[in-house]
Design an enzyme around this catalytic site. Structure first.
Site, PDB file in Angstrom:
ATOM      1  N   PRO A  65      50.317   6.773 -64.582  1.00 32.21           N
ATOM      2  CA  PRO A  65      49.244   7.023 -63.485  1.00 32.21           C
ATOM      3  C   PRO A  65      49.318   8.384 -63.744  1.00 32.21           C
ATOM      4  O   PRO A  65      50.972   9.290 -64.116  1.00 32.21           O
ATOM      5  CB  PRO A  65      50.066   6.299 -62.697  1.00 32.21           C
ATOM      6  CG  PRO A  65      50.577   4.968 -62.670  1.00 32.21           C
ATOM      7  CD  PRO A  65      50.898   4.851 -63.852  1.00 32.21           C
ATOM      8  N   CYS A  66      49.434   9.321 -62.785  1.00 35.42           N
ATOM      9  CA  CYS A  66      48.689  10.874 -63.284  1.00 35.42           C
ATOM     10  C   CYS A  66      49.398  11.281 -61.852  1.00 35.42           C
ATOM     11  O   CYS A  66      49.133  12.645 -61.825  1.00 35.42           O
ATOM     12  CB  CYS A  66      47.416  10.931 -63.487  1.00 35.42           C
ATOM     13  SG  CYS A  66      46.105  10.720 -62.602  1.00 35.42           S
TER      14      CYS A  66
END
Length: 417
Positions: free
Chosen positions: A76-77
């Site tokens: 996840p960014c």
């Protein structure tokens, strides 16, 4: 034929898997995905349709990984992105990186490829990336970090992402070149993707556009009519135009279009001056300026009927009044399109939040780009099955990886094993 066993964590709709399998196939290697994981049901649906494989859910519920050669993870960014809160490891999504490390300890693959937003590199003054590097190297892996722009990989999109790669008990020399690419989508200085690849032809937005997409993607007649008035019926002037209310530059604003009510020339002039002048140091140091009083506004817009003009703009909801101070009602979600791509240039970065509102003027039509065109911007084949709901398809594609860039990274890693 030799076979590479791999695992696909945080798989989304399968972009990293697709790119990895393409890379292996080009090297005459077979592949086997021994485990995939994705928590979002909509993404799981698309993944299953394309790979006949339903990913496991929450990574935190996976106890251990089966034996495999290469681990893929587009973790996840949001925790590190400019669009998010930049909470990093203080965010539960950020801590999912440590879940990857926990699972790596259970199987010790030969190599890994991670993808994330460029903000990971500079987050917390570089300390976040240093923590990641230490975690990886302490397990015996090499560590290399590359910032790559999709526009250098035969894709007409100005998209910079960071790729972290490593090989167990090795010190590889990769041929990849970090390159941020152009500062904007209209000054593209095309570069080669690695030391061992020739300079490729510049691909433009026109190369990925459909000839005759469904009319449902056309902008509304009223919106097109308003645009024509702004550009004096020369719709080619829409190329590269932003539609946004809180900055100037190459932009069209809602008050110029009359989206919330037609504005007089005086009202338009006031609004354009307001968003420009409120950023002056005399009014404060905020990036987009502070709320201004009527007296402050009068310093750059002196009209005897200023109070009437301000009241009119508040009534039409172009301005908001708080304690006798004014600020623009900012944002870009009131527009059918927030950015018109130039068919002869490359696209801005497509992102999940507004991939459905990228527009183009092409073949005498003012329209939004289609989900298939968004997929092409990311390098997905036309045979790739997209989510049947357009909004979900746009969202997933904005969250996905650029196939060509991941394939180039995968080719480098596989060649070093």
């Amino acid at each position: 034929m030799p076979k590479i066993r791999f695992i696909d964590l945080f798989s989304g709709i399968g972009g990293m898997r697709l790119a990895f399998e393409e890379a292996a196939r080009s090297l005459n290697l077979a592949t086997e995905c021994v485990l995939s994981s994705e928590i979002n049901p909509d993404a799981q649906l698309v993944y299953h349709k394309n790979f006949a494989d339903t990913p496991l859910g929450d990574i935190r519920l996976i106890e251990r990984l089966p034996k495999h050669d290469i681990l893929l993870a587009g973790f996840p960014c949001q925790s590190f992105s400019a669009a998010g809160k930049k909470a990093g490891f203080g965010d539960t999504r950020g801590t999912l990186f440590f879940e990857i490390m926990r699972l790596i300890d259970t199987a010790k693959p030969q190599a890994f490829i991670f993808e994330n937003v460029r903000g990971l590199v500079s987050h917390d003054g570089g300390r976040t990336l240093e923590t990641i590097k230490n975690e990886i190297k302490s397990r015996g892996y090499s560590f290399d970090c590359f910032l790559l722009n999709s526009s250098n990989f035969n894709l007409p999109q100005n998209r910079v992402r960071v790729y972290l790669v490593g090989i167990l008990n090795a010190s590889p020399q990769f041929g990849l070149i970090s390159d941020l690419g152009p500062k904007d989508s209209y000054s593209c200085n095309h570069q080669q993707l690695s030391l061992f690849s020739p300079l490729s032809k510049l691909v433009t937005v026109a190369d990925i556009l459909e000839d005759n997409p469904d009319p449902k993607y056309d902008c509304s007649p009223d919106f097109v009519k308003a645009l024509k008035q702004i550009v004096n019926n020369d719709l080619n002037r829409l190329h590269g135009i932003r539609l946004i209310d809180y900055r100037g530059g190459n932009s069209i604003h809602s008050w110029e279009l009359g989206l919330r009510g037609k504005c007089s020339l005086d009202e338009i002039e006031l609004m354009n001056l307001f968003i420009l002048k409120r950023r002056n140091k005399e009014f404060g140091s905020d990036r987009d300026g502070k709320l201004l009083t009527q007296e402050q506004i009068a310093t750059f817009f002196a009209r005897p009927n200023l109070d009437e003009i301000l009241d009119s703009l508040v009534t039409k909801k172009y301005l908001q009044r708080n304690n006798n101070k004014y600020k623009p009602v900012s944002g870009n979600f009131s527009f059918e399109v927030y950015k018109f791509l130039d068919p002869n240039k490359i696209s801005v970065t497509i992102v999940a939040s507004d991939a459905n509102r990228l527009g183009v003027y092409f073949h005498d039509r003012v329209r939004r780009i289609t989900p298939r065109e968004a997929a092409r911007l990311q390098g997905f084949f036309d045979s790739f099955i997209l989510h049947p709901n357009d909004d979900k398809a746009y969202y997933q594609l904005g969250n996905s990886v650029s196939i060509n860039a991941v394939k180039a990274v995968a080719l480098e890693v596989i060649s070093k094993l």
